[in-house]
Design a protein around this motif. Structure first.
Motif, PDB file in Angstrom:
ATOM      1  N   GLU A 114      11.396  93.930  37.065  1.00 13.34           N
ATOM      2  CA  GLU A 114      12.447  94.018  38.065  1.00 13.34           C
ATOM      3  C   GLU A 114      12.060  94.950  39.201  1.00 13.34           C
ATOM      4  N   ASN A 133       6.862  84.079  39.599  1.00 24.12           N
ATOM      5  CA  ASN A 133       8.258  84.175  39.977  1.00 24.12           C
ATOM      6  C   ASN A 133       8.984  83.031  39.291  1.00 24.12           C
ATOM      7  N   SER A 135      12.240  83.113  38.807  1.00 24.78           N
ATOM      8  CA  SER A 135      13.628  83.167  39.244  1.00 24.78           C
ATOM      9  C   SER A 135      13.881  82.104  40.314  1.00 24.78           C
TER      10      SER A 135
END
Length: 168
Positions: A114, A133, A135
């Motif tokens: 994070e 990545n 996300s």
């Protein structure tokens, strides 16, 4: 930092150097004004690297990497010491161990990285990883490498074969 570690054949062999790099990366990642809009620009083809600074003595180069969703680095070690911090978003880091008998890397763990997460390693195949990545939003990381700015694209990553498929 470099002067304080001058007695070492390689600065990354000093715990002071490694600790100082981690602190500097954490402080930089916490600065919301660190990157301009141009330095936050992405590419749909692959993660995008922006050279931010290079030491005139060739000791280091600093870059921002911008990651769109589903972009990933190859599985790699580093030819040199390096460190990174997550400036924005969420990255996933998969760590590998080198299997010399099979001449490939084996995934050992995956962890979410994070905003504010920091990593620093020496060069060599004892620190093999892949950043990605996973996300749905862009992510940005700040990297420092122990090479001249002109060598960043060619003298940093040691791309290795993974025993398991690379993760995207």
């Amino acid at each position: 930092m470099f002067e304080a570690c001058a007695k070492f054949p390689e600065p990354s062999h000093s715990t002071f150097f490694a600790r100082s790099m981690r602190i500097a990366l954490a402080e930089a990642a916490a600065n919301p004004a660190l990157l301009s809009e141009a330095q936050r620009a992405s590419s749909t083809e692959n993660y995008r690297r922006h050279l931010l600074a290079a030491d005139p003595h060739g000791r280091y180069a600093i870059a921002a990497l911008v990651w769109l969703p589903r972009q990933a680095s190859p599985v790699h070690a580093h030819h040199t010491w390096c460190g990174y911090s997550v400036v924005a978003g969420l990255l996933t880091e998969t760590v590998f161990e080198w299997d010399g008998a099979r001449d490939c890397a084996q995934a050992t763990r995956t962890q979410a990285r994070e905003r504010g997460a920091v990593s620093f390693v020496r060069g060599g195949r004892s620190a093999i990883h892949q950043l990605s990545n996973r996300s749905e939003a862009p992510a940005i990381s700040l990297h420092i490498y122990g090479v001249a700015g002109s060598q960043m694209a060619t003298h940093v990553n040691d791309i290795v074969l993974a025993a398991t498929p690379a993760l995207a």
